[in-house]
Write an enzyme that holds these catalytic residues in place. Structure first.
Site, short mmCIF file in Angstrom:
data_model
loop_
_atom_site.label_atom_id
_atom_site.label_comp_id
_atom_site.label_asym_id
_atom_site.label_seq_id
_atom_site.Cartn_x
_atom_site.Cartn_y
_atom_site.Cartn_z
N GLU A 256 0.85 -1.19 0.00
CA GLU A 256 0.00 0.00 0.00
C GLU A 256 0.89 1.25 0.00
O GLU A 256 1.96 1.26 0.61
CB GLU A 256 -0.88 -0.01 1.25
N LYS B 298 -10.21 0.31 -2.05
CA LYS B 298 -10.28 0.00 -0.61
C LYS B 298 -11.62 0.43 -0.01
O LYS B 298 -12.02 1.60 -0.13
CB LYS B 298 -9.12 0.69 0.10
N CYS C 190 -4.79 -3.39 3.37
CA CYS C 190 -4.44 -3.01 4.74
C CYS C 190 -5.60 -3.13 5.75
O CYS C 190 -5.93 -4.22 6.20
CB CYS C 190 -3.84 -1.62 4.75
#
Length: 278
Positions: free
Chosen positions: A44, A121, A162
């Site tokens: 990321e 995300k 993440c």
């Protein structure tokens, strides 16, 4: 046909210097490919960690239907995918969102440099930690709303980023969509990483009975005291760590074997045994 495939995870430390970040990241991709990796994943925020107003100058759009010219970040990454012949997964690509914010986008580039899939995300990192770390990702980043899997030589790869790792229903959904491995490219904070990184990644692997592939940021990013935990790793479907990066920049490689996924799911059919409840 899906097959056993060598996969590499990159570990690096991004700053606000985009050119330097790309040099460091893509040189590790080349090294991993030379070591035998056919699929390479980078963390990321591989291109930039710094002030939000500085990042806005680097936001790019993804080519639609292969007709648009890629921006400088995507262009360099696509050229590396072509020159190495690897499937390259960009952990958190800075994509321009319609409202002017960014998407934190995980992009799968094929060996010809084309965009095979993009996942935006969903879960954004808005936290105040006990050590004084305060991050409000949603201020400059728009959320996605769709689970995404993509085809690789070993089979279907689920895409996440993440903070998503704390939300297991997304991972169960990716398993239901056929994922034999799930990517978790991260810039996990040093504070939370010490206690949660290995536990969460192993838990997602055990629950979904698939590989978890997690490239990582490490070190001090030179921005508001932000530090990342590192320990980029690969977990197998039984929950064992089969490859892990040491401290500093580098990469780790392990095989992803779809037959191993089938074996574990056959021995302990927890996915098949799920019951309904309300």
């Amino acid at each position: 046909m899906s097959r056993k495939t060598s996969v590499g995870v990159v570990q690096m430390c991004a700053t606000s210097d985009v050119a330097k970040n790309l040099d460091a990241t893509l040189s590790l991709v080349v090294e991993a490919s030379r070591a035998g990796a056919e699929v390479v994943l980078v963390p990321e925020a591989f291109a930039f960690i710094g002030r939000e107003r500085d990042r806005s100058a680097w936001l790019e759009t993804l080519p639609a239907g292969g007709t648009a010219t890629p921006g400088p970040i995507l262009g360099r990454c696509a050229e590396t995918a072509r020159s190495t012949g690897v499937h390259l997964v960009l952990g958190g690509f800075p994509e321009l969102a319609p409202d002017g914010r960014a998407y934190n986008t995980c992009v799968h580039l094929t060996p010809d440099g084309g965009v095979a899939a993009a996942y935006r995300k969903i879960h954004l990192f808005d936290v105040d930690l006990a050590d004084g770390t305060r991050l409000l990702e949603s201020r400059a980043t728009a959320p996605g709303d769709r689970a995404v899997v993509t085809d690789t030589p070993f089979g279907s790869l689920g895409l996440t980023v993440c903070y998503d790792v704390r939300f297991p229903l997304l991972y169960q959904r990716l398993a239901d969509l056929g994922a034999v491995a799930i990517a978790v490219p991260s810039a996990f904070t040093k504070t939370t990483g010490r206690d949660h990184w290995h536990v969460l990644l192993r838990a997602r692997a055990i629950e979904c009975q698939c590989y978890i592939v997690a490239p990582a940021q490490h070190g001090d990013h030179g921005h508001r005291g932000r530090q990342s935990y590192g320990h980029g790793l690969i977990v197998d479907p039984w929950g064992d760590i089969v490859a892990e990066c040491e401290g500093g920049d580098g990469f780790a490689i392990a095989d992803i074997d779809p037959a191993r996924v089938a074996e574990v799911r056959g021995q302990l059919p927890s996915l098949a045994n799920r019951g309904e409840f309300r």
